[in-house]
Scaffold this active site. Sequence first.
Site, PDB file in Angstrom:
ATOM      1  N   ARG A 155      -2.336 -46.281  63.000  1.00 34.16           N
ATOM      2  CA  ARG A 155      -1.303 -46.481  61.980  1.00 34.16           C
ATOM      3  C   ARG A 155      -0.791 -47.916  61.971  1.00 34.16           C
ATOM      4  O   ARG A 155      -0.171 -48.354  61.000  1.00 34.16           O
ATOM      5  CB  ARG A 155      -0.155 -45.489  62.217  1.00 34.16           C
ATOM      6  N   TYR A 180       3.992 -52.696  35.363  1.00 36.47           N
ATOM      7  CA  TYR A 180       3.219 -51.541  35.803  1.00 36.47           C
ATOM      8  C   TYR A 180       4.141 -50.333  35.818  1.00 36.47           C
ATOM      9  O   TYR A 180       5.241 -50.376  36.368  1.00 36.47           O
ATOM     10  CB  TYR A 180       2.638 -51.817  37.188  1.00 36.47           C
ATOM     11  N   ASP A 214       3.667 -59.531  41.055  1.00 35.34           N
ATOM     12  CA  ASP A 214       2.521 -58.642  40.934  1.00 35.34           C
ATOM     13  C   ASP A 214       1.395 -59.433  40.279  1.00 35.34           C
ATOM     14  O   ASP A 214       1.467 -59.780  39.095  1.00 35.34           O
ATOM     15  CB  ASP A 214       2.893 -57.417  40.094  1.00 35.34           C
ATOM     16  N   LYS A 256      -7.828 -52.289  41.406  1.00 38.73           N
ATOM     17  CA  LYS A 256      -8.260 -52.917  40.163  1.00 38.73           C
ATOM     18  C   LYS A 256      -9.305 -54.011  40.429  1.00 38.73           C
ATOM     19  O   LYS A 256     -10.387 -53.725  40.901  1.00 38.73           O
ATOM     20  CB  LYS A 256      -7.042 -53.444  39.412  1.00 38.73           C
TER      21      LYS A 256
END
Length: 399
Positions: free
Chosen positions: A58, A111, A193, A218
């Site tokens: 993790r 977004y 972003d 993307k």
Amino acid sequence: MSHAPKNHSTADLSPETIVVSAGRPAREPDAPVNPPIVLSSTFHGAGTPLPGERVYGRFSNPTWDPFEAALSELEGAALPALVFSSGLAAVAAALSLVPTGGILVMPRHSYQGSLLLAAEEAANGRFAVRTVDIADTQQVLDALRGAGPGESGSAGPASMLWIESPTNPMLEVAEIDVLARAAHDAGAVVVADNTFSTPLVTRPLELGADVVLHSVTKYLAGHSDVVLGALATSDDELHGRLHSYRSLHGAVAGPFEVWLALRGLRTLALRVERSQATAGLLAERLAAHPSVEAVRYPGLPGDAGHARAAQQMNGFGSILCIEVAGGALAAEAVANSVRLWLPATSLGGVESLIERRRRQPGEPKSVPENLLRLSVGIENAEDLWADLFQALGNRDTVG
């Protein structure tokens, strides 16, 4: 003129080379050229863990390291990037930097996941949100300084400025360097972003952003087969907080997905070059089509964001939007009539996608009903144009 090669350092390399060369294993006899996938949930250790030890899956994984190193180099970050289980997981981590009771200034067109998560946090009383037209510099400056109450009724200076440029889906272009300076003057953290542009087109850290965000799903991965996110920063304190968030909230990525993303990253420069050139060609032709009321693409000289984009971007990206004459039904008919373009959400893959954005629940009402977002892939440009042309209703000739 001498054509002798330079003795390259990382800083000397072009982004087109970094996407191929960064994150490779050490050059040792019989070592692999590509990094391996490490499938382990835990790692050997003895006694109290030392700083930098992996300890547990993790916290770290060797398969993450090469991708994080490559993205860091591409964005010009001084610290390794942080990969997350999804783009929205990276958004949540970035929003965790807004202090309780703080104010987030955010583009009204962003977004959708970012808008919805920010709205949920505001509804729960964690922070307030002021939405702005990110292309209207003065409006953003006023919102940062707290010149008036925000939409949620809070007053005072902002704690965070969220930037998308170009915005999703309206393709508005922000004056990033000016806004970043003003945000810092107000004491705000700046998150950019960069999913639409990629670091090959825009480098927000160089323009003053503190944190850069990607939906790796993307363009970076580029094949519509993984769901991942990432954050990059040069700030030690922010990096530590974001790493802690990832570890404590379990927003960790699978090793195989990250390995696929790194493999996809190797062709990013070629994919962006091809899709960006095709997007420019299609934008010009669509602007002259009688069934198209408007084209949104910063590469067009008449676009409102063209001059600003030309100054701060290396190209104009591979996303364009059109408003179809005849309203929502006509736009839906176009999306349903294409044969090569795929009517699906998402963007940035090798295949070309088309979508009427207002079909998505929660899309801002300021997005026109007849707007189609086109994510241009790497297919033949003339084939893509012929498909759009027939779908728009003129089948007599093509060209």
